[in-house]
Design a protein around this motif. Structure first.
Motif: not given
Length: 279
Positions: A226-236
């Motif tokens: 959704l708009p506002g979702t904070v994703q964490l990638t494998p690199s951090g």
């Protein structure tokens, strides 16, 4: 009719968004700072969802060919009619041949210009919000003309109000725990409260942040975003999705911004500091 003499950096037509098509991969879109957009329309007695202009960083130069009223809200970008400065949050009467222009941003980066009755640009999938390729283009072009109904009456509304919108320009970004928040260990959760800087990679689709969490091997099955979702990638790396974001993603969704948080982040530029504040 309004003639676009100069389009500005990224001026776009937006409303409250395009709903009901996420299952087909169509973003919601709509005003990045919905607080300021709705305020502008309400000052003119428009519907909350009336189409208006979202102005980013460098404003356009617009010539009016018919009488109307306008309101500018959100960021302070030194709006002027015929080179005379006008205030934000006030109904302004417009006459034919008036020219609206903007100066350098003084506070925030996104301003909103509502017009009495809203803009009559094409409706695509139940919304006037620009988003290419759903719409034919994604921002205003020089020489373009924008339609609206002429208005020669008076606006039965407060001429000026004092708006408490300081939350838009502070560093606090209210958030909730995301679906994968508990994947994080105690140290990573503590790091989320230390503060971050906005990177150069920021637009209507997403904001990336400079500081990173430690690299990780967290993973999820591709799930809804959704708009506002904070994703964490494998690199951090942390990626905060915004109004033109994709509808699904495979990175852990560790936080979710409140609508107030989305509005506040939308007013931030490269280098600005933010602090996630848990609701």
């Amino acid at each position: 009719m309004i003639k676009v003499l100069a389009p500005g950096l990224f001026t776009t037509v937006q409303d409250t968004g395009r709903f009901g098509y996420r299952n087909k991969g169509v973003p919601v879109s709509g005003a990045m700072d919905s607080f300021s957009a709705v305020l502008a329309n309400r000052l003119l007695n428009n519907d909350d969802g009336a189409a208006l202009l979202e102005i980013t960083m460098t404003g356009p130069e617009l010539e009016f060919t018919a009488p109307t009223h306008i309101v500018i809200t959100g960021a302070r970008i030194r709006p002027a009619i015929n080179q005379t400065l006008i205030p934000n949050n006030r109904v302004i009467r417009i006459h034919p041949s008036d020219v609206l222009s903007f100066g350098k941003p003084e506070r925030g980066i996104r301003a909103y210009m509502a017009i009495k009755g809203g803009f009559g640009t094409p409706v695509v999938l139940k919304s006037r919000s620009l988003y290419f390729p759903v719409t034919a283009y994604d921002h205003l072009k020089k020489g373009q003309e924008l339609g609206h109904e002429a208005f020669e009456g008076t606006v039965d509304e407060l001429i000026e109000i004092k708006v408490n919108n300081d939350f838009l320009f502070g560093s606090s970004i209210p958030v909730y725990p995301g679906p994968e928040y508990d994947m994080l260990n105690a140290e990573e959760k503590e790091m989320l409260g230390r503060g971050f800087s906005v990177s150069t990679l920021n637009n209507r689709m997403a904001y990336q942040l400079e500081e990173q969490l430690p690299p990780n091997d967290y993973g999820i099955i591709t799930s809804g975003t959704l708009p506002g979702t904070v994703q964490l990638t494998p690199s951090g790396r942390l990626i905060v999705l915004m109004k033109d974001c994709q509808t699904t993603g495979g990175y852990p969704r560790i936080l979710q911004l409140s609508e107030q948080g989305i509005c506040a982040l939308a007013q931030k530029k490269y280098g600005d500091r933010i602090v996630f504040t848990m609701c």
